[in-house]
Design a protein around this motif. Sequence first.
Motif, mmCIF file in Angstrom:
data_model
loop_
_atom_site.group_PDB
_atom_site.id
_atom_site.type_symbol
_atom_site.label_atom_id
_atom_site.label_comp_id
_atom_site.label_asym_id
_atom_site.label_seq_id
_atom_site.Cartn_x
_atom_site.Cartn_y
_atom_site.Cartn_z
ATOM 1 N N TYR A 84 3.532 -7.481 1.961
ATOM 2 C CA TYR A 84 1.888 -7.459 1.571
ATOM 3 C C TYR A 84 1.057 -7.781 2.549
ATOM 4 N N ALA A 85 1.320 -8.574 3.589
ATOM 5 C CA ALA A 85 0.575 -8.630 4.972
ATOM 6 C C ALA A 85 0.295 -7.327 5.799
ATOM 7 N N ALA A 86 1.439 -6.466 5.611
ATOM 8 C CA ALA A 86 1.482 -5.225 6.297
ATOM 9 C C ALA A 86 0.488 -4.389 5.490
ATOM 10 N N TYR A 87 0.532 -4.529 3.945
ATOM 11 C CA TYR A 87 -0.566 -3.771 3.303
ATOM 12 C C TYR A 87 -1.783 -3.735 3.646
ATOM 13 N N LEU A 88 -2.252 -5.189 3.604
ATOM 14 C CA LEU A 88 -3.552 -5.652 3.975
ATOM 15 C C LEU A 88 -4.050 -5.106 5.186
ATOM 16 N N HIS A 89 -3.042 -5.297 6.057
ATOM 17 C CA HIS A 89 -3.427 -4.852 7.693
ATOM 18 C C HIS A 89 -3.552 -3.061 7.643
ATOM 19 N N ALA A 90 -2.812 -2.420 6.942
ATOM 20 C CA ALA A 90 -2.769 -1.147 6.798
ATOM 21 C C ALA A 90 -3.865 -0.539 6.054
ATOM 22 N N ARG A 91 -4.398 -1.383 4.979
ATOM 23 C CA ARG A 91 -5.616 -0.991 4.375
ATOM 24 C C ARG A 91 -7.062 -1.149 5.200
ATOM 25 N N ALA A 92 -6.958 -1.991 5.976
ATOM 26 C CA ALA A 92 -7.872 -2.025 7.071
ATOM 27 C C ALA A 92 -8.010 -1.373 8.234
ATOM 28 N N THR A 93 -6.876 -0.567 8.252
ATOM 29 C CA THR A 93 -6.732 0.331 9.700
ATOM 30 C C THR A 93 -6.901 1.808 9.317
ATOM 31 N N ALA A 94 -7.671 2.302 10.170
ATOM 32 C CA ALA A 94 -7.904 3.822 10.166
ATOM 33 C C ALA A 94 -6.643 4.522 10.315
ATOM 34 N N GLY A 95 -6.366 5.548 9.667
ATOM 35 C CA GLY A 95 -4.997 6.267 9.796
ATOM 36 C C GLY A 95 -4.060 5.905 8.765
ATOM 37 N N TRP A 96 -4.163 4.623 8.200
ATOM 38 C CA TRP A 96 -3.164 4.047 7.382
ATOM 39 C C TRP A 96 -3.580 3.748 6.030
ATOM 40 N N ARG A 97 -5.052 4.136 5.584
ATOM 41 C CA ARG A 97 -5.537 3.994 4.229
ATOM 42 C C ARG A 97 -4.981 4.948 3.578
ATOM 43 N N GLY A 98 -5.479 4.716 2.142
ATOM 44 C CA GLY A 98 -4.823 5.849 1.172
ATOM 45 C C GLY A 98 -3.312 5.779 0.930
ATOM 46 N N ARG A 99 -2.616 7.008 0.773
ATOM 47 C CA ARG A 99 -1.271 7.046 0.578
ATOM 48 C C ARG A 99 -0.335 6.189 1.161
ATOM 49 N N PRO A 100 -0.406 6.051 2.658
ATOM 50 C CA PRO A 100 0.468 5.206 3.231
ATOM 51 C C PRO A 100 0.348 3.646 2.917
ATOM 52 N N ALA A 101 -0.809 3.330 2.880
ATOM 53 C CA ALA A 101 -1.059 1.884 2.491
ATOM 54 C C ALA A 101 -0.641 1.596 0.906
ATOM 55 N N ALA A 102 -0.830 2.707 0.001
ATOM 56 C CA ALA A 102 -0.177 2.484 -1.153
ATOM 57 C C ALA A 102 1.245 2.479 -1.506
ATOM 58 N N TRP A 103 1.902 3.284 -0.562
ATOM 59 C CA TRP A 103 3.543 3.287 -0.422
ATOM 60 C C TRP A 103 3.736 1.834 -0.051
ATOM 61 N N ILE A 104 3.201 1.093 1.047
ATOM 62 C CA ILE A 104 3.567 -0.111 1.401
ATOM 63 C C ILE A 104 3.358 -1.184 0.086
ATOM 64 N N ASN A 105 2.301 -1.012 -0.459
ATOM 65 C CA ASN A 105 2.117 -1.988 -1.698
ATOM 66 C C ASN A 105 3.087 -1.902 -2.728
ATOM 67 N N THR A 106 3.382 -0.507 -3.218
ATOM 68 C CA THR A 106 4.346 -0.150 -3.901
ATOM 69 C C THR A 106 5.766 -0.678 -3.722
ATOM 70 N N LEU A 107 5.966 -0.933 -2.291
ATOM 71 C CA LEU A 107 7.220 -1.670 -1.939
ATOM 72 C C LEU A 107 7.224 -3.006 -2.053
ATOM 73 N N GLY A 108 5.991 -3.543 -1.878
ATOM 74 C CA GLY A 108 5.959 -5.247 -2.353
ATOM 75 C C GLY A 108 6.270 -5.588 -3.747
ATOM 76 N N PHE A 109 5.359 -4.409 -4.527
ATOM 77 C CA PHE A 109 5.615 -4.648 -6.144
ATOM 78 C C PHE A 109 7.106 -4.344 -6.750
ATOM 79 N N ALA A 110 7.937 -3.450 -5.842
ATOM 80 C CA ALA A 110 9.506 -3.686 -6.329
ATOM 81 C C ALA A 110 10.130 -4.854 -5.755
ATOM 82 N N LEU A 111 9.724 -5.255 -4.368
ATOM 83 C CA LEU A 111 10.306 -6.608 -4.004
ATOM 84 C C LEU A 111 9.979 -7.672 -5.145
#
Length: 313
Positions: free
Chosen positions: A264-291
């Motif tokens: 989840y920390a990686a998701y918040l960082h990715a969501r605020a980082t150019a190039g990681w917003r959108g689908r890459p960040a959503a995939w990270i959040n989905t992984l957190g949901f699964a965990l």
Amino acid sequence: MPVNSALSTYSDWTYGAAVAVYFFAAVLYLFEAAFAKPAKAKARELVAAAGGSRSDGTWTPGLVVEERRSRAERLGSMGLALTVLGALLQAVSLVLRGFATGRAPWGNMYEYGSLLTLAAVVTWLVLARVFPVRRLGGFVLVPIVVLMFLGGTVLYADAAPVQPALQSYWLVVHVSVISVSSGILLVPGVASVLYLLKSSGRARFAKLPDSDVLDRLAYRSTVFAFPLFTIGIICGAIWAEAAWGRFWGWDPKETVAFVSWVVYAAYLHARATAGWRGRPAAWINTLGFALTVFNLFFINLVTTGLHSYAGVS
């Protein structure tokens, strides 16, 4: 303290009633999602109506055209009202269980799951008032109904005092914060999954809200839940030191909780980082949901560790 069997029975009844109400609300939400017009099509109709067109096609300046809600939208509103009713019934169920046992009503998996799903429902109700995502209620309530059904059958535990290891004021603090934060994180998890579907560009997902709305919903709810989740882990470490003489022992539940926190920390960082917003960040959040779901069921029911307090026979 002896258990009040009458209050315990009433608690079980209201829990079952909440599951039934959520089920009917989910059906209404799904009906709205299936038959309501896409947001863009409805917006075009409103723009055309704003021109002041009469039913015969003539145009009259200043004519106000009344917007009529479709049957699907009315059913969606009914689903939202039923969701509020279900949340009230579930809250009453927890309160009655607490009075029946004379303790915090989250001492086993059945009670823990009830608090977690209640937190998810309340979070959804708040977000549904802020974002135009009411028609997604079915996607949120269906997993909640499944979790509550499993909690009321497979994971059900009779009202009873908790184990000696749990007889601490940290049960009120640590478990409640972890449960509430985990319940809140279920909602952005669902939103991220729907974001991935919407952003795929397939026509079958055209009726879902805009990708930007789903992205902001997932981000804002995660921003709110992440500090709570962090506080819950810290409180758990303090309780572990008092109970077992160490702050951290890499117990299975501790390990998965830490991995979830990193994700989840990686998701918040990715969501605020150019190039990681959108689908890459959503995939990270989905992984957190699964965990989060993995930690809720597998760790408590399958593995053996110091946190094996499921209360399931």
